[in-house]
Design a protein around this motif. Sequence first.
Motif, PDB file in Angstrom:
ATOM      1  N   UNK A   1     -79.858  81.328  50.272  1.00  0.00           N
ATOM      2  CA  UNK A   1     -79.205  81.474  48.973  1.00  0.00           C
ATOM      3  C   UNK A   1     -79.596  80.322  48.054  1.00  0.00           C
ATOM      4  N   UNK A   2     -80.790  80.392  47.457  1.00  0.00           N
ATOM      5  CA  UNK A   2     -81.260  79.297  46.613  1.00  0.00           C
ATOM      6  C   UNK A   2     -80.420  79.073  45.360  1.00  0.00           C
ATOM      7  N   UNK A   3     -79.760  80.110  44.845  1.00  0.00           N
ATOM      8  CA  UNK A   3     -78.908  79.910  43.672  1.00  0.00           C
ATOM      9  C   UNK A   3     -77.773  78.932  43.962  1.00  0.00           C
TER      10      UNK A   3
ATOM     11  N   UNK B   1     -88.829  77.798  50.833  1.00  0.00           N
ATOM     12  CA  UNK B   1     -89.140  76.628  50.010  1.00  0.00           C
ATOM     13  C   UNK B   1     -89.505  77.028  48.582  1.00  0.00           C
ATOM     14  N   UNK B   2     -90.276  78.076  48.399  1.00  0.00           N
ATOM     15  CA  UNK B   2     -90.614  78.538  47.049  1.00  0.00           C
ATOM     16  C   UNK B   2     -89.354  78.814  46.238  1.00  0.00           C
ATOM     17  N   UNK B   3     -88.412  79.535  46.854  1.00  0.00           N
ATOM     18  CA  UNK B   3     -87.185  79.916  46.142  1.00  0.00           C
ATOM     19  C   UNK B   3     -86.310  78.701  45.835  1.00  0.00           C
TER      20      UNK B   3
ATOM     21  N   UNK C   1     -85.293  76.967  42.194  1.00  0.00           N
ATOM     22  CA  UNK C   1     -83.912  76.685  41.779  1.00  0.00           C
ATOM     23  C   UNK C   1     -83.775  75.225  41.360  1.00  0.00           C
ATOM     24  N   UNK C   2     -84.432  74.336  42.090  1.00  0.00           N
ATOM     25  CA  UNK C   2     -84.415  72.910  41.746  1.00  0.00           C
ATOM     26  C   UNK C   2     -85.090  72.687  40.391  1.00  0.00           C
TER      27      UNK C   2
ATOM     28  N   UNK D   1     -80.279  65.356  36.502  1.00  0.00           N
ATOM     29  CA  UNK D   1     -81.080  64.168  36.791  1.00  0.00           C
ATOM     30  C   UNK D   1     -81.406  64.081  38.286  1.00  0.00           C
ATOM     31  N   UNK D   2     -82.400  64.846  38.712  1.00  0.00           N
ATOM     32  CA  UNK D   2     -82.862  64.837  40.099  1.00  0.00           C
ATOM     33  C   UNK D   2     -84.127  63.996  40.144  1.00  0.00           C
ATOM     34  N   UNK D   3     -84.141  62.979  41.015  1.00  0.00           N
ATOM     35  CA  UNK D   3     -85.273  62.057  41.082  1.00  0.00           C
ATOM     36  C   UNK D   3     -86.168  62.258  42.290  1.00  0.00           C
ATOM     37  N   UNK D   4     -85.704  63.033  43.295  1.00  0.00           N
ATOM     38  CA  UNK D   4     -86.525  63.211  44.478  1.00  0.00           C
ATOM     39  C   UNK D   4     -86.069  64.385  45.317  1.00  0.00           C
ATOM     40  N   UNK D   5     -86.989  64.861  46.143  1.00  0.00           N
ATOM     41  CA  UNK D   5     -86.718  66.002  47.017  1.00  0.00           C
ATOM     42  C   UNK D   5     -87.386  65.733  48.360  1.00  0.00           C
TER      43      UNK D   5
END
Length: 122
Positions: A45-47, A92-94, A98-99, A108-112
């Motif tokens: 559930x990527x959402x 991972x694509x999905x 979403x990210x 404000x996302x700085x890393x994954x």
Amino acid sequence: MGVNYYTRALVRYNPHLPFPSAERLGPDDAEREPADYTAMGWEVYPDGLYDLLSQLAQRDNLPPLYITENGAAYPDEVIDGNVEDSSRIAYYDQHLAALARAIADGVNVRGYFAWSLMDNFA
């Protein structure tokens, strides 16, 4: 702030439990929508990642976010020396889509950091 995300949890109110509370819905529950599931029985559930990041971004003084774990377990079957890994790739694509949507909306996302089997040996 680190965020681990794998799946959502669906719950419903159950007044018959010892303390009226919620019970978690499982993959076979008739109230759930059809979905893909990982080998661990977790709904893909990527959402939910987008929703979580968007809700966190509403908070005052939120520090930058890092996705510290995200990934999925699927059966790995070796055929002619190769593993067909289309389910994990799709996962991972999905989730990366979403990210990207959350970042485009100003979160404000700085890393994954993708989860891997090696994380269990750290």
